[in-house]
Design a protein around this motif. Sequence first.
Motif, mmCIF file in Angstrom:
data_model
loop_
_atom_site.group_PDB
_atom_site.id
_atom_site.type_symbol
_atom_site.label_atom_id
_atom_site.label_comp_id
_atom_site.label_asym_id
_atom_site.label_seq_id
_atom_site.Cartn_x
_atom_site.Cartn_y
_atom_site.Cartn_z
ATOM 1 N N LEU A 83 0.829 -1.207 0.000
ATOM 2 C CA LEU A 83 0.000 0.000 0.000
ATOM 3 C C LEU A 83 0.861 1.254 0.000
ATOM 4 O O LEU A 83 0.573 2.216 -0.722
ATOM 5 C CB LEU A 83 -0.922 -0.005 1.225
ATOM 6 N N ALA A 84 1.942 1.247 0.786
ATOM 7 C CA ALA A 84 2.831 2.407 0.840
ATOM 8 C C ALA A 84 3.504 2.651 -0.507
ATOM 9 O O ALA A 84 3.713 3.803 -0.909
ATOM 10 C CB ALA A 84 3.890 2.197 1.931
ATOM 11 N N VAL A 85 3.833 1.589 -1.220
ATOM 12 C CA VAL A 85 4.472 1.716 -2.527
ATOM 13 C C VAL A 85 3.551 2.421 -3.523
ATOM 14 O O VAL A 85 3.995 3.236 -4.337
ATOM 15 C CB VAL A 85 4.878 0.328 -3.061
ATOM 16 N N PHE A 86 2.243 2.148 -3.431
ATOM 17 C CA PHE A 86 1.300 2.634 -4.439
ATOM 18 C C PHE A 86 0.386 3.754 -3.940
ATOM 19 O O PHE A 86 -0.510 4.169 -4.670
ATOM 20 C CB PHE A 86 0.427 1.474 -4.941
ATOM 21 N N VAL A 87 0.608 4.242 -2.734
ATOM 22 C CA VAL A 87 -0.346 5.167 -2.135
ATOM 23 C C VAL A 87 -0.499 6.461 -2.945
ATOM 24 O O VAL A 87 -1.613 7.004 -3.046
ATOM 25 C CB VAL A 87 0.047 5.475 -0.671
ATOM 26 N N ILE A 88 0.576 6.956 -3.552
ATOM 27 C CA ILE A 88 0.475 8.182 -4.354
ATOM 28 C C ILE A 88 -0.430 7.961 -5.564
ATOM 29 O O ILE A 88 -1.270 8.809 -5.901
ATOM 30 C CB ILE A 88 1.871 8.654 -4.790
#
Length: 301
Positions: free
Chosen positions: A38-43
């Motif tokens: 999720l952190a990798v794709f949050v943007i």
Amino acid sequence: IHVSFVLLSLIVVMILMRRLVMTFSSLPFKSSWLYFVLAVFVIHITRELHLGNVNVLLLLLFLLGVYSYMNKNEVTTAIWWSLMLVLKPILLPVFLPVVFLKKWRIIMLSMLLGFLFVFITILHHGWSYSIELWTNWINALSKHGGELVTMNSMGKMGEEYFGISPRWVLPVFTILLLIVLMLFDFLRNASSNKQLLTWFFVFLAIVPNVFVTDTEHFLFSIPLVFLLLNELREARKWFYWLVFGLGMLFFSFNSTDLLGKELARIVFDCGCLGIGNLLCISLYLYLHFQSTKKSAAIVNS
């Protein structure tokens, strides 16, 4: 309503991917890894919600089709994938593994269902309106590819960095190279769930690199990152994590809010997002062939 629908779809995508990876992984895919993805794709998820796009829905349809395929339900697979293809025709490359495996029933059913969706608009609105609707839809797609300029596409990268023209040369070469690698992989090893997932997800992840698209389409790399993280955990070598970190640095920090206007413009003009995605795809394919090579050596011994 749209935000709730997208977030619900994202939750289902995460659950499905976790289940798929756990079917062949030797290590448990804990919940903490889901937060990392999720952190990798949050943007990109933020942009998806802000712009009101349906890429997460498309990803859900794709994974539901993959899940049905793994459970040998070709009719359900065709239903999910035909809906996906009508909404976003540029996802056609995900059918390439199915073509190689000669799953003609899935292909024919998907085509028939696609024609059915077109026929429904004819029944509802009549011939003239339907022809106008689909004509405008095709024109909108062509204008999108012609008017949008992005360094994240391989065609633009090839033109700017290597002087390759026309722009379709490098994307076509990339697709052909992936097809050759897929054929080599399937011919060298017996077909397995991991192989099927590998090539489904690789052809999905390469879509925003070979077509001219918005940055939110890089959400299509979520399944590949799941597989890549699984390979990294099993390989346990710091160098691979370093390459992954570099790819994610390009991929996950492409934000004006984080970088500021001037630095973000430089990152955009260099095509860092597209380069980061290509790094992840290349790293995963390298680790995939390394792991299959080791598995074959163990079996032969």
